[in-house]
Each structure stands twice: as structure tokens, then as C-alpha cells.
Design a protein around this motif. Structure first.
Motif, PDB file in Angstrom:
ATOM      1  N   PHE A  18      67.362  29.548 -35.185  1.00  0.00           N
ATOM      2  CA  PHE A  18      66.755  30.847 -34.913  1.00  0.00           C
ATOM      3  C   PHE A  18      65.567  30.710 -33.971  1.00  0.00           C
ATOM      4  N   ALA A  19      65.346  31.736 -33.184  1.00  0.00           N
ATOM      5  CA  ALA A  19      64.159  31.779 -32.337  1.00  0.00           C
ATOM      6  C   ALA A  19      62.928  31.807 -33.237  1.00  0.00           C
ATOM      7  N   ARG A  66      71.137  36.641 -47.917  1.00  0.00           N
ATOM      8  CA  ARG A  66      72.315  35.786 -47.982  1.00  0.00           C
ATOM      9  C   ARG A  66      72.004  34.407 -47.404  1.00  0.00           C
ATOM     10  N   TYR A  67      72.944  33.488 -47.621  1.00  0.00           N
ATOM     11  CA  TYR A  67      72.863  32.176 -46.991  1.00  0.00           C
ATOM     12  C   TYR A  67      73.291  32.279 -45.535  1.00  0.00           C
ATOM     13  N   VAL A  68      72.652  31.475 -44.698  1.00  0.00           N
ATOM     14  CA  VAL A  68      73.067  31.329 -43.308  1.00  0.00           C
ATOM     15  C   VAL A  68      73.161  29.838 -43.027  1.00  0.00           C
ATOM     16  N   ALA A 109      69.844  28.041 -44.402  1.00  0.00           N
ATOM     17  CA  ALA A 109      68.707  28.956 -44.245  1.00  0.00           C
ATOM     18  C   ALA A 109      69.045  30.243 -45.001  1.00  0.00           C
ATOM     19  N   TYR A 110      68.063  31.126 -45.114  1.00  0.00           N
ATOM     20  CA  TYR A 110      68.251  32.359 -45.873  1.00  0.00           C
ATOM     21  C   TYR A 110      67.657  33.535 -45.097  1.00  0.00           C
ATOM     22  N   PRO A 156      66.547  36.919 -37.833  1.00  0.00           N
ATOM     23  CA  PRO A 156      66.017  36.981 -36.470  1.00  0.00           C
ATOM     24  C   PRO A 156      67.080  36.574 -35.452  1.00  0.00           C
ATOM     25  N   PRO A 157      66.814  36.761 -34.164  1.00  0.00           N
ATOM     26  CA  PRO A 157      67.784  36.363 -33.140  1.00  0.00           C
ATOM     27  C   PRO A 157      68.118  34.875 -33.244  1.00  0.00           C
ATOM     28  N   ALA A 158      69.383  34.572 -33.064  1.00  0.00           N
ATOM     29  CA  ALA A 158      69.839  33.185 -33.157  1.00  0.00           C
ATOM     30  C   ALA A 158      69.940  32.556 -31.779  1.00  0.00           C
ATOM     31  N   ILE A 159      69.485  31.314 -31.679  1.00  0.00           N
ATOM     32  CA  ILE A 159      69.611  30.551 -30.436  1.00  0.00           C
ATOM     33  C   ILE A 159      70.991  29.914 -30.350  1.00  0.00           C
TER      34      ILE A 159
END
Length: 318
Positions: free
Chosen positions: A222-223, A215-217, A210-211, A235-238
Motif C-alpha cells: 500500500f502507498a 477483512r484480511y488483505v 494486512a488488515y 488505501p491505494p495499492a502499489i
């Protein structure tokens, strides 16, 4: 040139060549089938391309490593058309990006710029993995090499894989090599890529990409689903990265910092214009570009900048 462009030539049989029987036998020995999903990793400094295949256990195992005949530019990402840089990052190749009519025997388009690169304003097009031994921002594998790679990719996509992931790195991202390149301006970007590299090294599963936050994630839920804007804050990560992966990355980067502080030379190798695998470079140095062309069946496309290829500073003995 913006990249290694393709031309619309008459279709022939090169795009439907079968996977060599020896390689099919190797797949069977490793619990794979021709239709099993694949994943590709590319390493500039080592001038190597790896094909990984998912086995009966659901994890990826190395099928074969191919020597690369030519790549251009320097270590580091591609940012603009005409810079001769071969891309670094994570890409996804679907069936419509396979080109049986390539000017360079056979090819597949990496899909540069990806969503993150496009958001950052990077430019360029037609960045390929292809045959021959000539590069203007591409990865050239020789006709023989790309024929085999193309056949393996084609059969995986025919078998139901929607797209296969290509991971392109500046080098094998060990603590020692990170330390040696600690002072390079691209080091921050490379620590980002290393997280995806480590994800695959630890789990042998394809990392989820994801981006956000420019940057790359990797491997993060993510929520509200994946972020839509690569330039916006994450965004906040689950849920996040596997703890074993995170531990490896933290350990290697810490080790790299310690090693870099004691190294006498931590500046990245300077390339005249890209590199070439030592097997091809030795032949080029001994016999010249005509002999290399004959050896690798490169009869239509001349080797790009052979003098620069001979100046490739990387030594396999390092």
C-alpha cells in the motif's frame, strides 16, 4: 472458560525435549534443517495440523501432518469468550507465546484476537495449540503430538525466525468444499481466508498479511505502508496479489458457484461440539474414553465431551 488456559507449574524437561531423530532425518532428506523457518496450517473439518518448513530453495515444503485429537465448537470464526469456538484466521506466534509449563503438557498461544479480530470487537484469550484431548476453544494434539510440534517450533525460533505464521481454516479450501458450504453464513469470511490459502498453495511462500475494510488483505503493498486501522477503507495499492493466485481463487469460487447450484445438500455439517480425527474417533468408539486416554498417554486431563466427539459428522471418505 474463555479458552484453554495455562497454569504455572514447576518447570521440567518436557519443554526442552529434542526433535525426534526420525523427524530430523526427514528434514535432511527434504533439504531442511531444525533451525529452518516453519509455517503451520490447521484444518478443523479434517482435524489435522500441518508443519511446513522452508527448504534450500527458499520455499516451504510439507514436513509432517499431525492428527488432531480434539477441537471444539463449530466451523466458523471465534467471536466471543465462552462460545467454545476454536479460532479461524491468520496468527503469528513468537517465542514468548510458547509455554513449557502448560496445564495441557505443552502449548503455544495463537495470539487471538489478532489485530483484525480485536478491531471487530471479538473477545477471548488463551487460545492454544496444546496437548491432551480436551478443548474449550483450542486445538488439542495429544501430549505426544504437541511435544514434537513444540520442539520443531522452538528450534525454528531459536534459529532466528522472529515468529511463525499459523493459518487456521474451517476445511481444506477446495472448490468442492467451498461449494458444499456455499449457504453457510460464514461463506463471505471463508472466501476471504481462501485468498490467503491460495497464496500459499500457489507460491509455497508465507503470505504477507494486512488488515483493512474489516477483512484480511494478502500480499499487497500500500502507498504509505500497511494500513493502521482494520476498520477503515483500504488505501491505494502499489502492487497486489500474484496473478496466478488471483486466477486460482477466481476459478475455484466460480467453480464452487456452479457446483453449488447442482448440489442437493450445500449446508455445512452441524457439529454437536467440535471434532476429532478419525483415527482417534475410531478408537474412542471401539474402546471408550479410558482406552483412548491410555493409548494417547492422556493421564491427567479427561477427554472433553466424548459423546460430541463421536458425533463428529465428517468422514474422511468424503
Amino acid at each position: 472458560m474463555a479458552g484453554c488456559v495455562s497454569s504455572a507449574l514447576d518447570v521440567d524437561t518436557k519443554g526442552i525435549q529434542p526433535i525426534p531423530a526420525k523427524l530430523v532425518a526427514e528434514m535432511k532428506r527434504k533439504g531442511m534443517t531444525p533451525s529452518s523457518p516453519i509455517l503451520v496450517r490447521i484444518f478443523k473439518e479434517e482435524s489435522e495440523l500441518e508443519i511446513w518448513k522452508r527448504n534450500a530453495n527458499g520455499k516451504y515444503a510439507l514436513l509432517k501432518t499431525y492428527p488432531m485429537c480434539r477441537w471444539s465448537g463449530q466451523l466458523g470464526p471465534k467471536k466471543k469468550a465462552g462460545d467454545r469456538q476454536a479460532p479461524e484466521g491468520f496468527y503469528h506466534v513468537s517465542a514468548d507465546r510458547l509455554n513449557p509449563n502448560s496445564q495441557y503438557y505443552l502449548s503455544f498461544n495463537l495470539g487471538y484476537p489478532n489485530k483484525l479480530e480485536a478491531a471487530l470487537g471479538y473477545s477471548g484469550e488463551a487460545l492454544m495449540v496444546h496437548g491432551a484431548c480436551s478443548s474449550s476453544g483450542c486445538y488439542a494434539m495429544t501430549d505426544e503430538g504437541v511435544a514434537e510440534i513444540y520442539a520443531v517450533a522452538r528450534e525454528a525460533l531459536k534459529g532466528g525466525q522472529t515468529s511463525f505464521q499459523v493459518q487456521a481454516f474451517p476445511f481444506r479450501m477446495t472448490a468442492q468444499k467451498m461449494a458444499r458450504n456455499r449457504n453457510n453464513p460464514n461463506y463471505g469470511f471463508w472466501t476471504d481466508l481462501k485468498k490467503g490459502y491460495d497464496s500459499f498453495e500457489v507460491t509455497r511462500r508465507q503470505p504477507k498479511v494486512a488488515y483493512c475494510d474489516k477483512r484480511y488483505v494478502f500480499d499487497t503493498e500500500f502507498a504509505g505502508g500497511d494500513p493502521l486501522d482494520p476498520l477503515a477503507a483500504c488505501p491505494p495499492a502499489i502492487s497486489g496479489t500474484d496473478p496466478l493466485v488471483a486466477t486460482r481463487t477466481e476459478r475455484d469460487l466460480s467453480t464452487a458457484e456452479t457446483m453449488a447450484s447442482t448440489m442437493t445438500g450445500t449446508t455445512v455439517h452441524a457439529y454437536a461440539d467440535g471434532g476429532m480425527h478419525p483415527t482417534f474417533r475410531k478408537l474412542l468408539a471401539a474402546s471408550g474414553d479410558k482406552a483412548l486416554s491410555k493409548k494417547t498417554s492422556l493421564t491427567k486431563v479427561p477427554i472433553s465431551r466424548p459423546e460430541a466427539a463421536l458425533a463428529d459428522p465428517y468422514s474422511a471418505s468424503e
